[in-house]
Write a protein that holds these residues in place. Structure first.
Motif, mmCIF file in Angstrom:
data_model
loop_
_atom_site.group_PDB
_atom_site.id
_atom_site.type_symbol
_atom_site.label_atom_id
_atom_site.label_comp_id
_atom_site.label_asym_id
_atom_site.label_seq_id
_atom_site.Cartn_x
_atom_site.Cartn_y
_atom_site.Cartn_z
ATOM 1 N N VAL A 192 30.302 41.470 37.769
ATOM 2 C CA VAL A 192 31.725 42.280 38.121
ATOM 3 C C VAL A 192 31.425 43.036 39.341
ATOM 4 C CG1 VAL A 192 33.115 44.155 37.443
ATOM 5 C CG2 VAL A 192 32.638 42.517 35.719
ATOM 6 N N GLU A 193 32.854 43.109 40.349
ATOM 7 C CA GLU A 193 32.227 43.892 41.441
ATOM 8 C C GLU A 193 33.008 44.927 41.578
ATOM 9 O OE1 GLU A 193 35.092 42.894 45.233
ATOM 10 O OE2 GLU A 193 33.135 41.906 45.653
ATOM 11 N N SER A 194 34.223 45.144 40.591
ATOM 12 C CA SER A 194 34.909 46.621 40.619
ATOM 13 C C SER A 194 35.587 46.458 39.610
ATOM 14 C CB SER A 194 35.715 46.730 42.032
ATOM 15 O OG SER A 194 36.903 45.739 42.002
ATOM 16 N N GLU A 333 39.163 53.439 41.219
ATOM 17 C CA GLU A 333 38.661 52.045 41.180
ATOM 18 C C GLU A 333 37.075 52.437 41.258
ATOM 19 O OE1 GLU A 333 38.540 47.663 43.211
ATOM 20 O OE2 GLU A 333 39.365 49.321 44.151
ATOM 21 N N VAL A 334 36.340 51.844 40.309
ATOM 22 C CA VAL A 334 34.975 51.899 40.613
ATOM 23 C C VAL A 334 34.181 50.540 40.979
ATOM 24 C CG1 VAL A 334 32.700 52.539 39.307
ATOM 25 C CG2 VAL A 334 34.614 53.911 38.775
ATOM 26 N N LYS A 335 33.384 50.503 41.884
ATOM 27 C CA LYS A 335 32.611 49.423 42.544
ATOM 28 C C LYS A 335 31.383 49.522 41.630
ATOM 29 C CE LYS A 335 35.141 49.146 46.660
ATOM 30 N NZ LYS A 335 35.849 47.780 46.491
ATOM 31 N N LEU A 336 30.874 48.344 41.175
ATOM 32 C CA LEU A 336 29.400 48.277 40.615
ATOM 33 C C LEU A 336 28.595 47.833 41.653
ATOM 34 C CD1 LEU A 336 31.766 47.908 38.218
ATOM 35 C CD2 LEU A 336 29.705 47.042 37.160
ATOM 36 N N ALA A 337 27.629 48.867 41.931
ATOM 37 C CA ALA A 337 26.475 48.501 42.815
ATOM 38 C C ALA A 337 25.710 46.978 42.261
ATOM 39 C CB ALA A 337 25.408 49.640 42.804
#
Length: 337
Positions: A192-194, A333-337
């Protein structure tokens, strides 16, 4: 025979006892729980201990330990087992904190022990059939996926033990109920990207969430929709996984994601869905998923390879869930590193 022990003899431990006893190449030799009364029913068959460290110091036959304690204790007990150079099977969720998952992977690697996470739904017949088609590339470019868990867990369920529904030891509907479905979605759709999400505690008197909804963007560019709830009245309604691509649409559903409800493929075979559902109608679960996990650990030890559901696999849905909860709390929105 690979010799197993179990720590934490609560409800889920019964599945582990049965799985080890049924698994090829596995033997249960010891059980451990801080509450001595939980050991009474096992004392005639297995060695019993009330202290994990003592069990591992005194019983050198043990090669694998299955960790079945409340989720918030998984990381602490994994460290103890790994430092005794024993392999580990840990129940879901792997942990409740991303840093704990990372530490569990690191400590297992440093001590040269294998770490498997219990995500047994991967081994259900309908899921394995979908995995086979996915590996053949029949979907083409992926469009989106939907993971839905609409279940009932009444207040009595949470009142069984003081740790249930807490953020420190249990988690809410995402960590406790929906995590298996999210593991499957990630297994099919990739990283997942975000994520953008909302969550709430609507009906149950617990600290964690009892309903959540999220939209995710995968690194492939595909989208995903997640819905999870333990507030459904009066009983479990649905657990489903739907996957959509340019050349195929599949939905596996029912109350526990066991049967194929949609099976449309550009090069599909007429009547394939009906034939498959008929073949599994008497046993849609197939060989129990916990037994698959145990037998795979036996083979991983014997062949000196990684388990099928590794620590990295176990960390992926934890990472996603924590991002969902962060997005729900911040409204961003949360971005997954």
């Amino acid at each position: 025979m690979i010799k197993f022990a179990i720590v934490g003899m609560g409800h889920i431990a019964k599945k582990h006892v049965e799985a080890i006893n049924e698994a090829d190449g596995a033997e249960l030799v010891a059980v451990c729980d801080a509450a001595a009364e939980r050991l009474e029913e096992y004392s005639a068959k297995y060695e019993t201990y009330t202290d994990l460290d003592e069990m591992l110091r005194t019983n050198q036959d043990i090669q694998v330990v299955n960790i079945c304690v409340p989720s918030g204790l998984h990381a602490r007990l994994t460290k103890i087992v790994a430092e005794h150079r024993r392999h580990i099977v840990v129940e879901k969720p792997m942990s409740l904190k991303l840093e704990d998952s990372e530490e569990m992977i690191r400590i297992a690697r440093e001590n040269n022990v294998k770490l498997a996470v219990v995500h047994p739904n991967r081994f259900r017949p309908a899921i394995m059939k979908l995995r086979e088609k996915m590996d053949q590339g029949v979907f083409g470019t992926m469009s989106h996926a939907n993971a839905t868990v609409r279940w009932n867990r009444g207040q009595a369920y949470y009142d069984q033990a003081p740790w249930r529904g807490t953020k420190e030891f249990d988690g809410g509907v995402l960590m406790n109920q929906a995590i298996h479905n999210l593991d499957l979605m990630l297994w099919f759709m990739g990283e997942v990207e975000s994520v953008q999400a909302m969550a709430a505690t609507r009906l149950r008197k617990i600290e964690a969430e009892d309903v959540a909804a999220a939209v995710v963007r995968f690194k492939s560019g595909a989208l995903g929709v997640i819905e999870a709830a333990t507030t459904i009245y009066p009983k479990n309604l649905e657990e489903s996984l739907s996957i959509f691509g340019e050349k195929a649409s599949v939905k596996i559903g029912g109350s526990n994601a066991l049967f194929i409800e949609t099976w449309d493929m550009e090069d599909g075979v007429e009547g394939e869905k009906e034939s498959f559902n008929e073949s599994i109608k008497d046993n849609p679960l197939g060989k129990p998923g916990h037994q698959w996990i145990i037998e795979d650990m036996v083979q991983a030890v014997q062949e000196n390879r990684e388990p099928i559901v590794s620590g990295q696999d176990g960390m992926a849905p934890v990472k996603l869930i924590l991002a969902i909860l962060e997005s729900a709390e911040t409204g961003k929105e949360v971005k997954l590193a």
